[in-house]
Design an enzyme around this catalytic site. Structure first.
Site, PDB file in Angstrom:
ATOM      1  N   ARG A 115       0.850  -1.188   0.000  1.00 59.25           N
ATOM      2  CA  ARG A 115       0.000   0.000   0.000  1.00 59.25           C
ATOM      3  C   ARG A 115       0.886   1.238   0.000  1.00 59.25           C
ATOM      4  O   ARG A 115       1.898   1.296   0.697  1.00 59.25           O
ATOM      5  CB  ARG A 115      -0.931   0.007   1.225  1.00 59.25           C
ATOM      6  CG  ARG A 115      -2.059  -1.021   1.152  1.00 59.25           C
ATOM      7  CD  ARG A 115      -3.078  -0.612   0.083  1.00 59.25           C
ATOM      8  NE  ARG A 115      -4.151  -1.593  -0.088  1.00 59.25           N
ATOM      9  CZ  ARG A 115      -4.159  -2.562  -0.990  1.00 59.25           C
ATOM     10  NH1 ARG A 115      -3.103  -2.719  -1.767  1.00 59.25           N
ATOM     11  NH2 ARG A 115      -5.176  -3.372  -1.112  1.00 59.25           N
ATOM     12  N   HIS A 158       0.652  -0.028 -10.180  1.00 56.60           N
ATOM     13  CA  HIS A 158      -0.230  -0.834  -9.320  1.00 56.60           C
ATOM     14  C   HIS A 158      -0.678  -2.100 -10.058  1.00 56.60           C
ATOM     15  O   HIS A 158      -1.875  -2.391 -10.193  1.00 56.60           O
ATOM     16  CB  HIS A 158      -1.452  -0.023  -8.886  1.00 56.60           C
ATOM     17  CG  HIS A 158      -2.077  -0.541  -7.622  1.00 56.60           C
ATOM     18  ND1 HIS A 158      -2.658   0.274  -6.681  1.00 56.60           N
ATOM     19  CD2 HIS A 158      -2.225  -1.803  -7.134  1.00 56.60           C
ATOM     20  CE1 HIS A 158      -3.134  -0.447  -5.674  1.00 56.60           C
ATOM     21  NE2 HIS A 158      -2.875  -1.716  -5.943  1.00 56.60           N
TER      22      HIS A 158
END
Length: 325
Positions: free
Chosen positions: A237, A289
């Protein structure tokens, strides 16, 4: 948290499921085939059609989709991270939430992590810099035994990654908030365990959830605890790392810093703004991502299993909104 819910009909009966994810049409088709008596809609259906759903199967659901539902029996988060869902306005507080646990993402994450470790272990970052200057200079290959790797986060995916790296021949130190055990991995926990781990690893991989306790876990003080020349790999994250502290620790092309480099897949703001200095930093590799997208086939099996358990009144491992995972 474990929740048991009583259900009124068997799985595959007259239930309504609304799906929200980028490839929602594929999910709709797969769930409809597996549950032929169920009504499976995407979030693109008309509002009146969507209302009265029994279940939402979602990834980054918009607030209105949550707010319009009044009879939900469960929400299935189509990914391992629940931070976005838990922060979405309109999320009902009395509806159990389950999330995908591995569902094929572990192998993909392990591939990314292993690539990141090898990138620095085999000096691929140095060779890329040398190529720009037409410099032919081989670098010594050290023993894997002399390249300890740290894995922060030993949930289903983190444990898979730690095991894969250990099987690849690297000594692995794992860390979690509470005690965990992974075969072949030296497992540490708590603040003291983190302080013990950081000075010992040459590559650090972060696979933790986004919670109040993990935000900026790697700040300037903790990044400074890593050995000089260590590398950071973050497919977890974006909130886990203080980005400015990381930039400071990396230094500049003319004045290298404490850290050798970073491979980053997640960021505070996504997409990463074009003007962000991480894009142009010579010792940073940016990926969009993509480390562990949700594999449809494996995930569908887990979603169907969840639906069976919900309908049968079985116990499910639900998300604890206070803990954030």
């Amino acid at each position: 948290m474990i929740v048991t819910q009583s259900r009124n009909h068997a799985c595959g009966g007259e239930m309504k499921i609304v799906v929200h994810i980028d490839n929602a049409r594929q999910w709709q088709e797969a769930l409809s085939q597996a549950l032929p008596q169920a009504t499976v809609l995407t979030s693109e259906a008309q509002t009146d059609e969507r209302k009265g759903a029994d279940y939402l199967a979602v990834w980054k659901a918009p607030a209105h989709l949550l707010e319009e539902q009044t009879h939900l029996k469960g929400i299935i988060n189509l990914g391992a991270g629940v931070d976005y869902l838990l922060s979405t306005p309109g999320l009902p507080s009395d509806v159990p939430i389950v999330k995908l646990r591995d569902a094929g993402m572990g192998e993909l994450m392990a591939d990314y992590a292993l690539y990141g470790v090898l990138h620095f272990y085999r000096s691929m970052d140095r060779y890329a810099a040398q190529q720009a200057g037409a410099c032919w200079q081989p670098h010594e290959v050290v023993e894997k035994a002399d390249w300890p790797v740290g894995v922060l986060g030993l949930g289903a995916i983190g444990a898979y990654v730690a095991s894969a790296l250990q099987q690849a021949g690297f000594p692995v130190l794992g860390w979690s908030r509470s005690p965990k055990a992974v075969k072949g991995v030296e497992c540490l926990h708590g603040d003291e365990g983190l302080d013990t781990l950081l000075p010992r690893v040459k590559s650090l991989i972060t696979i933790l959830p986004d919670t109040a306790a993990t935000r900026h876990l790697l700040d300037a003080r903790r990044l400074a605890q890593l050995p000089k020349g260590a590398s950071v790999i973050n497919p977890g994250r974006g909130s886990l790392i203080d980005e400015q502290a990381l930039l400071d620790a990396l230094g500049h092309e003319e004045t290298p810093g404490h850290l050798r480099g970073a491979l980053l897949d997640v960021f505070h703001e996504e997409p990463l703004p074009a003007e962000h200095p991480l894009w142009q930093h010579p010792r940073v590799v940016v990926t969009p991502h993509m480390a562990a997208p949700t594999p449809l086939n494996e995930a569908i099996d887990q979603v169907i299993s969840y639906l069976h358990d919900f309908e049968a009144g079985e116990t499910l491992p639900t998300v604890n909104s206070d803990q954030g995972y």
